[in-house]
Design a protein around this motif. Structure first.
Motif, PDB file in Angstrom:
ATOM      1  N   CYS A   1      -5.189   7.199  11.816  1.00  0.00           N
ATOM      2  CA  CYS A   1      -5.636   8.115  10.779  1.00  0.00           C
ATOM      3  C   CYS A   1      -4.650   8.193   9.622  1.00  0.00           C
ATOM      4  O   CYS A   1      -4.896   7.671   8.548  1.00  0.00           O
TER       5      CYS A   1
ATOM      6  N   TYR B   1      -1.706   6.847   8.861  1.00  0.00           N
ATOM      7  CA  TYR B   1      -1.179   5.618   8.264  1.00  0.00           C
ATOM      8  C   TYR B   1      -2.257   4.958   7.423  1.00  0.00           C
ATOM      9  O   TYR B   1      -2.021   4.465   6.319  1.00  0.00           O
ATOM     10  N   GLN B   2      -3.481   4.992   7.933  1.00  0.00           N
ATOM     11  CA  GLN B   2      -4.598   4.426   7.187  1.00  0.00           C
ATOM     12  C   GLN B   2      -4.881   5.236   5.935  1.00  0.00           C
ATOM     13  O   GLN B   2      -5.240   4.703   4.893  1.00  0.00           O
TER      14      GLN B   2
ATOM     15  N   ALA C   1      -2.625   6.858   4.279  1.00  0.00           N
ATOM     16  CA  ALA C   1      -1.581   6.491   3.318  1.00  0.00           C
ATOM     17  C   ALA C   1      -1.895   5.133   2.693  1.00  0.00           C
ATOM     18  O   ALA C   1      -1.668   4.918   1.509  1.00  0.00           O
ATOM     19  N   ASP C   2      -2.447   4.228   3.468  1.00  0.00           N
ATOM     20  CA  ASP C   2      -2.864   2.934   2.922  1.00  0.00           C
ATOM     21  C   ASP C   2      -3.951   3.124   1.878  1.00  0.00           C
ATOM     22  O   ASP C   2      -3.973   2.451   0.847  1.00  0.00           O
TER      23      ASP C   2
ATOM     24  N   GLU D   1       0.827  -1.211   0.000  1.00  0.00           N
ATOM     25  CA  GLU D   1       0.000   0.000   0.000  1.00  0.00           C
ATOM     26  C   GLU D   1       0.859   1.258   0.000  1.00  0.00           C
ATOM     27  O   GLU D   1       0.468   2.298  -0.554  1.00  0.00           O
TER      28      GLU D   1
ATOM     29  N   GLY E   1      -2.775   3.941  -1.319  1.00  0.00           N
ATOM     30  CA  GLY E   1      -2.287   2.732  -1.974  1.00  0.00           C
ATOM     31  C   GLY E   1      -3.396   1.908  -2.596  1.00  0.00           C
ATOM     32  O   GLY E   1      -3.339   1.538  -3.753  1.00  0.00           O
ATOM     33  N   THR E   2      -4.454   1.647  -1.813  1.00  0.00           N
ATOM     34  CA  THR E   2      -5.538   0.834  -2.367  1.00  0.00           C
ATOM     35  C   THR E   2      -6.228   1.558  -3.513  1.00  0.00           C
ATOM     36  O   THR E   2      -6.779   0.934  -4.412  1.00  0.00           O
TER      37      THR E   2
ATOM     38  N   ALA F   1      -8.251   9.043   7.978  1.00  0.00           N
ATOM     39  CA  ALA F   1      -8.208   7.728   7.331  1.00  0.00           C
ATOM     40  C   ALA F   1      -8.817   7.750   5.947  1.00  0.00           C
ATOM     41  O   ALA F   1      -8.543   6.897   5.119  1.00  0.00           O
TER      42      ALA F   1
ATOM     43  N   VAL G   1       2.077   2.535  -5.127  1.00  0.00           N
ATOM     44  CA  VAL G   1       2.020   3.978  -5.334  1.00  0.00           C
ATOM     45  C   VAL G   1       3.231   4.570  -6.045  1.00  0.00           C
ATOM     46  O   VAL G   1       3.240   5.749  -6.359  1.00  0.00           O
TER      47      VAL G   1
END
Lengths: 665, 305, 145
Positions: free
Chosen positions: C20, C22-23, C25-26, A105, C29-30, C113, A110
């Motif tokens: 918040c 880190y989520q 940033a995830d 992720e 990514g998703t 988040a 990215v």
């Protein structure tokens, strides 16, 4: 447990995640890089680390190679940390000696270039941190076998019934005087055209009758303390001014009350009395007195008709609000949605023209219990032609980009109902797409298409009363481009129904804060994982069900309500819940007794002993946020699993490739 | 705040009366500006038919010229404004376009950096000068005058997005209210006047103009006020043709915004180009005078005078 | 003075809170957003855990920039951790300039988040801004001191 340098044996596992990681990160290069790092006993890579064979790989290495640390470089720890912790446990390695490295992720997904280099730095950091990880003890507490359900719409009702069915106590708190939510306002429901009240009122009655459900209406949750399995919730019970235990629901007070107000239940289209039940089938069937319109309250003792006529003496103007505390193990938030006010889109004429109404207002007109007794009329006149405008505020960059899911279907439902009630009526649907995806939905669409419904694919520019031809005189004109034909059209109609966007409730932010939840970008409450964990939240023990999580229809809402009940029951049935292991503790030898930490803890987990002149942390209350750890000037507080030593090592290793080899840090 | 003014071809040509009123009113309000030196035609509605690159390069040259002055570039013509802001927007978001346009401009020894600040006349009046100042300067309140505020169409998308709402712009209404006029609900306030179709395809253009005039009559407006010289030109000059298309006769005064402002400020009609309006604005003068007399009489009656 | 080569890229360390930022940033990514690879993330449970020494360690170890990202004020998973962070960061900034580090190399951001796009934008902006400033190479400054 003192390990010598030689004792630390780290296993590093790089996951390909199919091509998700391997497609951008050179996993072989990464693996050989990892193998070269200090204390790494073995480094491997595999297509799917989280799969059975992947997990077996790790277990085998732990057993055969005597690994005492595991680093998994794969997806986000928020995804699979629990998975790999279990793997460690199964192989008799303490689960807290696992470190995960996010190279998916936050890396492969990215970055088009530079992903491998970054991954190396991240793995290096994870290895350095892992070196200093210590085993942690896991403790459990008991779960209170009761559930709080917040919101008495269909989602909350369904969840409450299921939990109670399993034999556990439920507190159902509802802000309005009656349960039923928005669903009880509806007339018929798609695609079966069931009467909404007919299918909902039995459930409402079941809630009232169930011995394990304590129903608190006209009440709100004001505070939530505690943690999963052990919540303490304070509920404000607003004064009804009617004694629930004495009231028989005879209704004479409502009959005799001379004071009226706009009925919220009827969207302001009808009136109610100052003492009222919002609708006849209210549960509980006990009225409330609206202090703003009650003359007895406003004018200190004038009127009092209800007092006079109530044979049971149930009216009690001395009632005050009451605070009630309950203890529960799980909380299900089911507070629902609001419809957007379309006056913002002024060109559609809502509030300017009385014949432009919202879908909910139409439901009230159509409903036999509504202000017009089920006749579709405005000012006594029946429309012969009706325009239904889809996507008012939905799929709109200026308002809400999301689709509200239910409007296409209820628009078709409206067309059918209008056709049924008004002979020869013409209905025009102004749509962008027809979204009829559910079970029985497409068939419903086909059926509606065969009835007298006209579909115009276009987004209306304006609803105007300005007539440009004789046919338009006295009508509302919908000005739109028919995009399939490529020409603008002016459609004169008698009534316009708008399908406004489903929005989060106006106080969604406060609700989120109260239950320590997050909101998604669209303002609805955030679920843990959109696909795999749609009713759980980041706050363990608190679940979100129904439209509070996002727009959805009744079938999906009920499914989520049941899902929330399942989650709560799983928690209760297990009976125990694991406490956070990564808590903080005070190194008493280093504590100087300055007391700076004591006031910092939001959970009041830190107490100061005057006799010992030391701070002490209650590990059952500590959540591991680390605020006290950072604040302690003596460095006496240690944050397990996120110690200074671990984090500093992680940071140093993260940046090894940025500085010359000769620079020591 | 310093300004440089870009009148464009219409305002200095067929829409002279609008230009005269702009200059008189802005001078009266104390707004100082100089005319953009060596400005060129913005391309109007025609350039896109010749070449896309040309339709961007023409307005870009004016933007580039304004960059050198470091002042805000103000225009009173809505088509000029539309062309300028579209060029600004497309060039900003497309590096290739910027490169191509600058290659063209380089031939003229000029480059467009993208720092130009473009303002519409209404924006400057309402937001920089301010409606309070405008109201203070009114010496002949337009009380009793019922005005239909015609915002126009091609402007709507881009213009009002900058300083008002594109769905339901109200800036014009607020300006007129500050002048003391009674703003009537005008259902076709953003409907198209036909633009250049009034000349190139009259059979299409004339009925559109007719609809706008009929709507004004239906809401009992004394006059229509516009913010676009082409709208003013269309609504003024084709009332006969529009009347024939709609089977009626029109005699509706149509004023450009600064012309009406000038009247409220007590400026002489000749300095506002009102003598050039095709439909004589005499009914407007009469209504204003009647309004003044009525409020004067009222003041006497209530003893405030 | 370290002279960067033409293709020098800055390295930025991000301390992100688990709940918040880190989520968020995830989520970037998703959602398959693309952004500069210059930010390397260290996960903490709460920004309130961040000791100023972590930030200094990052600069000392070779970071050209540091970001601390947490929950929006009022939304902290642990109730008030981010408020403590604000207080500490205010003092830290003063400290940084006294230590010869341009305070613009340090940023405090709030990323929820659901704000994946915001994280991607921050990463891109910060990378570009630090690239323009050039390498910090704080170990050189320390050597001279």
């Amino acid at each position: 447990m003192a390990e010598s340098k030689n004792d630390v044996r780290i296993g590093v596992y790089v996951c390909h995640c199919g091509s998700n990681i391997a497609g951008t990160v050179d996993v072989d290069d990464l693996t050989s890089f990892a193998q070269q790092q200090g204390s790494v006993a073995v480094a491997r890579n595999y297509k799917f680390m989280c799969s059975e064979p992947g997990q077996a790989l790790i277990k085998k290495d732990i057993e055969e190679l005597g690994l005492n640390r595991v680093v998994v470089a794969s997806c986000s720890p928020r995804m699979h940390e629990p998975t790999f912790r279990r793997v460690c446990e199964d192989a008799n390695l303490n689960p807290y000696q696992l470190d995960m490295c996010n190279i998916r992720e936050q890396c492969s997904w990215v970055h088009k270039s530079g992903a491998t280099g970054k991954a190396k730095a991240l793995v290096s950091a994870a290895i350095s941190r892992a070196y200093y990880l210590q085993p942690l003890e896991r403790r459990e507490v008991l779960v209170t076998p009761a559930v709080l359900v917040v919101g008495g719409g269909i989602a909350g009702i369904q969840a409450a019934l299921k939990v109670a069915e399993a034999g556990h106590k439920v507190y159902l708190v509802e802000r309005e005087p009656s349960i039923g939510g928005h669903m009880i306002q509806l007339d018929k429901t798609f695609p079966t055209l069931d009467c909404s009240a007919c299918i909902l009122t039995p459930k409402m009655a079941a809630v009232k009758a169930h011995p394990d459900i304590e129903l608190m209406t006209y009440s709100e949750v004001v505070d939530v303390q505690g943690y999963v399995g052990n919540f303490r919730v304070t509920i404000r019970r607003k004064p009804r001014y009617v004694d629930e235990s004495l009231c028989t629901g005879c209704g004479i007070c409502q009959e005799k009350c001379p004071w009226k107000a706009d009925s919220e239940f009827d969207c302001g289209l009808g009136q109610r009395k100052a003492i009222y039940t919002p609708f006849p089938q209210a549960v509980p069937n006990v009225p409330v007195i609206d202090p703003e319109h009650c003359v007895y309250i406003q004018k200190e003792g004038k009127c009092g008709a209800c007092l006079k006529f109530c044979e049971r003496g149930a009216i009690d103007f001395t009632q005050k609000e009451k605070m009630v505390d309950v203890e529960v193990g799980a909380i299900i938030v089911a507070t629902g949605y609001d419809l957007m006010d379309p006056s913002a889109i002024s060109r559609l004429g809502y509030k300017r023209f009385p014949n432009v109404i919202t879908s909910m207002e139409f439901e009230r007109l159509c409903n036999a219990t509504g202000p017009t007794g089920g006749h579709i009329t405005i000012d006594g006149k029946e429309p012969k032609s009706v325009a239904i405008i889809h996507c008012v505020g939905s799929r709109d960059e200026k308002y809400h980009t999301y689709c509200s899911r239910v409007c296409c279907m209820y628009a078709l439902k409206f067309a059918h109902l209008i056709g049924e009630k008004i002979e020869g009526a013409q209905v025009y649907q102004f749509y962008i797409d027809m979204r009829c995806y559910g079970k029985g939905f497409e068939e419903f669409y086909q059926r509606a298409s065969s009835e007298a419904v006209n579909f115009v694919r276009g987004r209306p520019a304006q609803v105007t009363d300005f007539a440009m031809t004789p046919e338009e005189k006295g009508k509302l004109v919908v000005v739109c481009e028919n995009t399939l034909v490529g020409r603008p059209v002016r459609v004169p109609v008698d009534m316009v129904i708008l399908c406004p966007a489903m929005e989060p409730r106006a106080d969604a932010k406060e609700v989120a804060r109260r239950f320590n939840l997050s909101q998604s970008a669209d303002g609805f409450l955030l679920e843990k994982h959109a696909k795999l964990d749609p009713v759980a939240t980041a706050n363990d023990g608190v679940f979100i069900v129904g439209c509070v999580q996002g727009p959805k229809d009744i079938p999906d809402t009920v499914a989520q309500g049941l899902a929330g009940a399942a989650e709560a029951l799983a928690l209760i049935e297990k009976g125990r819940v694991e406490l956070e292991a990564a808590t903080a503790f005070v190194n008493e030898a280093a504590c100087s007794g300055c007391k700076i930490c004591v006031s910092l803890c939001p959970y009041s987990a830190i107490t100061f002993s005057e006799t010992e002149k030391l701070s002490h942390i209650n590990e059952a209350l500590c959540k591991g946020c680390g605020v006290c750890v950072a604040a302690c000037p003596a460095g006496a507080i240690v944050g397990r699993h996120f110690t200074d030593q671990q984090i500093l090592a992680e940071v140093a290793a993260l940046l090894v490739d940025t500085r010359p080899a000769t620079v020591a840090v | 705040m310093s300004y440089v003014y870009y009148p464009g071809c219409s305002l200095t040509g067929t829409a002279r009366e609008c230009e005269e009123s702009i200059q008189s009113v802005m001078r009266f309000l104390g707004v100082k500006w100089t005319e953009l030196e060596d400005w060129n035609c913005c391309g109007a509605a025609v350039a896109t038919g010749v070449s896309y690159l040309l339709s961007l390069a023409l307005p870009a040259r004016n933007l580039a010229l304004s960059e050198k002055t470091e002042a805000d570039l103000v225009t009173g013509c809505s088509r000029c404004y539309l062309n300028l802001i579209r060029a600004q927007h497309y060039i900003q978001h497309n590096a290739n376009l910027k490169r191509d346009v600058n290659a063209v401009l380089a031939e003229a020894g000029i480059q467009y950096a993208g720092t130009a600040r473009l303002r519409h006349l209404l924006d400057v009046i309402i937001n920089d000068v301010g409606l309070d100042t405008v109201a203070e300067k009114v010496t002949q309140p337009l009380s009793g005058l019922q005005v239909a505020a015609y915002y126009g169409c091609c402007q709507g998308m881009w213009t009002y997005a900058q300083f008002d709402s594109t769905e339901d712009p109200t800036c014009f209404d607020r300006l007129l209210a500050a002048l003391g006029a009674e703003v009537v609900y005008y259902p076709l306030k953003q409907a198209c006047c036909g633009g250049t179709l009034s000349m190139s395809k009259r059979a299409v253009g004339a009925p559109l103009i007719g609809d706008l005039l009929l709507a004004a009559i239906a809401v009992e407006a004394d006059c229509i006020v516009t913010a676009c010289p082409l709208c003013t030109f269309n609504l003024n000059s084709f009332q006969n043709e529009a009347g024939r298309a709609k089977g009626t006769k029109f005699n509706m005064p149509v004023l450009f915004v600064t012309q009406l402002m000038g009247l409220a400020f007590g400026l002489p009609p000749k300095t506002l180009g009102l003598h050039r309006n095709v439909v004589p604005p005499d009914p407007v003068y009469r209504k204003i005078a009647a309004g003044a007399a009525a409020s004067s009489a009222e003041a006497v009656a209530s003893g405030t005078k | 003075m370290v002279v960067p080569s033409n293709n020098w890229e800055p390295t930025i360390v991000g301390f992100l809170c688990n709940w918040c930022a880190y989520q968020g940033a995830d989520l970037a990514g998703t959602s398959r957003m693309t952004y500069a690879p210059n930010v390397r993330i260290v996960r903490v449970m709460c920004t309130g855990r961040i000791d100023p020494t972590f930030v200094l360690k990052a600069f000392q170890s070779g970071a050209d920039g540091v970001i601390v990202a947490g929950c929006h004020p009022g939304d902290c998973h642990y109730s008030e951790g981010n408020y403590k962070t604000i207080r500490r960061v205010t003092l830290l900034r003063k400290l940084l300039s006294q230590m010869g580090i341009d305070p613009e190399r340090f940023r405090l951001e709030w990323v929820s988040a659901g704000e994946g796009a915001k994280w991607a934008q921050i990463a891109d902006e910060m990378s570009a801004a630090i690239k323009a400033k050039g390498p910090l190479a704080w170990w050189e400054t320390l050597k001279e001191a």
